[in-house]
Design an enzyme around this catalytic site. Structure first.
Site, PDB file in Angstrom:
ATOM      1  N   LYS A 140       0.832  -1.195   0.000  1.00 58.46           N
ATOM      2  CA  LYS A 140       0.000   0.000   0.000  1.00 58.46           C
ATOM      3  C   LYS A 140       0.872   1.253   0.000  1.00 58.46           C
ATOM      4  O   LYS A 140       1.716   1.433   0.874  1.00 58.46           O
ATOM      5  CB  LYS A 140      -0.930   0.012   1.217  1.00 58.46           C
ATOM      6  CG  LYS A 140      -1.995  -1.054   1.178  1.00 58.46           C
ATOM      7  CD  LYS A 140      -2.880  -1.032   2.409  1.00 58.46           C
ATOM      8  CE  LYS A 140      -3.889   0.077   2.354  1.00 58.46           C
ATOM      9  NZ  LYS A 140      -4.867  -0.011   3.482  1.00 58.46           N
ATOM     10  N   ILE A 141       0.638   2.090  -0.989  1.00 59.60           N
ATOM     11  CA  ILE A 141       1.354   3.358  -1.120  1.00 59.60           C
ATOM     12  C   ILE A 141       0.319   4.473  -1.190  1.00 59.60           C
ATOM     13  O   ILE A 141      -0.616   4.396  -1.990  1.00 59.60           O
ATOM     14  CB  ILE A 141       2.235   3.368  -2.389  1.00 59.60           C
ATOM     15  CG1 ILE A 141       3.309   2.276  -2.306  1.00 59.60           C
ATOM     16  CG2 ILE A 141       2.873   4.737  -2.590  1.00 59.60           C
ATOM     17  CD1 ILE A 141       4.160   2.149  -3.565  1.00 59.60           C
TER      18      ILE A 141
END
Length: 364
Positions: A140-141
């Site tokens: 997750k970015i």
């Protein structure tokens, strides 16, 4: 198995669980939800891990071993969280294999303190990808301005990415551009595009919370509870437009997978709203709805599943957003505030996790 959840899955909505804990894994609860509640994916975030680490004794043995080895707090936290994520990936691996890699995904987030640091985000994405070492992992970015090039860089290296904290349509279009750029770079390197997956996590309930607060201030409560769904529907319209683009068509022909829209923050914050509001009104094929367990239980019991509730309502969503603008709601400011608060909340949760691990190491 819930007939309603089965119908929802049949409509093309992938049901993911928006929580994880060592106890849930150890007890077999996650496996049971996969078996009985149509759950085909899991998401995590710093807030979820903060809650998991503050309860029960599931982490005691690992914490003891980490203390004996003299492991620092940061490394200990990564050892703990990646252990849970790796375990969840293994539980979901049969789903991943059965769906050809579409579902069976588990997400872990980079340190939210890196949200404004492109290079460090890429480095952490690489490290997490290596540590978990599972093909059904998502890194997750956050969709900050600085996160966009990190998304491109990670995908270009073959790292599957869950883009999180998307609130605005403008930023979502930039996310899709970053995703396409990453796939184009991966293609130029000769990577197998079919092995690179991505979702774009568009937050829903937080939009209503912020907009409703502003509507109350201007005496326009009649529009309350409508912004979140309208914003998400228009995001899907953006997605549809990009899917028709020659740029995507070329990548799709080369074996690439679409970046599926993911509805995040789908638990209703206002008790006056139906607990399944963000399930009922966001049904369409090819999306993910990641639900807290409370929302999953409500959906299993009372969700209304009656065809596509997204694509036929693009025009209605545009009218709703126009009405909100006429009522004095500054959309650009709303989404700016939500992104800043979203990053800050995750950073605070990360600090809480660090503190919890530090105290636990001292006691272990």
């Amino acid at each position: 198995m819930s007939e309603i959840l089965t119908k929802l899955s049949a409509q093309g909505v992938s049901i993911w669980l928006d929580t994880i804990s060592r106890e849930r894994l150890r007890s077999g609860n996650l496996a049971a939800l996969v078996r009985d509640r149509n759950v085909v994916g899991v998401t995590s975030n710093p807030t979820i891990f903060a809650a998991a680490l503050s309860e029960g004794d599931a982490y005691d043995e690992q914490l003891h071993d980490l203390r004996v080895r003299g492991v620092g707090v940061g490394e200990a936290l990564r050892a703990i969280t990646t252990y849970d994520i790796r375990w969840a990936c293994d539980v979901l691996r049969p789903v991943h294999d059965a769906t050809g890699g579409v579902d069976g995904r588990v997400s872990i987030e980079v340190d939210p303190h890196l949200a404004k640091d492109t290079g460090s985000t890429v480095a952490e994405a690489r490290a997490l990808w290596w540590l978990v070492d599972r093909p059904n992992l998502f890194i997750k970015i956050p969709a900050t301005v600085e996160g966009l090039p990190a998304i491109t860089a990670a995908l270009a290296e073959g790292i599957s990415v869950n883009v999180t904290l998307i609130f605005s349509l403008e930023r979502y279009l930039a996310v899709l551009d970053a995703w396409l750029s990453g796939l184009e770079a991966a293609k130029a390197k000769g990577l197998d595009l079919s092995r690179i997956a991505s979702v774009g996590s568009f937050f829903v309930s937080r939009v209503d919370t912020e907009v409703d607060r502003r509507l109350e201030a201007v005496g326009a409560e009649g529009l309350a509870g409508r912004a979140g769904v309208a914003n998400a529907r228009l995001a899907h319209a953006v997605f549809d437009e990009v899917m028709r683009s020659p740029r995507w068509q070329a990548l799709g022909a080369a074996g690439a997978r679409p970046q599926r829209p993911l509805w995040a923050s789908t638990g209703t914050k206002n008790p006056a709203y139906s607990p399944t509001l963000y399930v009922d009104d966001l049904i369409t094929a090819g999306v993910v709805n990641t639900m807290p367990e409370k929302t999953l239980d409500a959906a299993a019991a009372q969700a209304t599943v009656d065809g596509d509730t997204v694509r036929p309502f693009y025009k209605d969503a545009m009218k709703t957003m126009a009405a909100l603008e006429q009522a004095g709601i500054d959309y650009a400011d709303v989404v700016r505030v939500l992104e800043e608060e979203g990053v800050a909340k995750f950073q605070a949760s990360w600090n809480e996790v660090i503190d919890t691990v530090s105290v636990a190491l001292d006691k272990a």
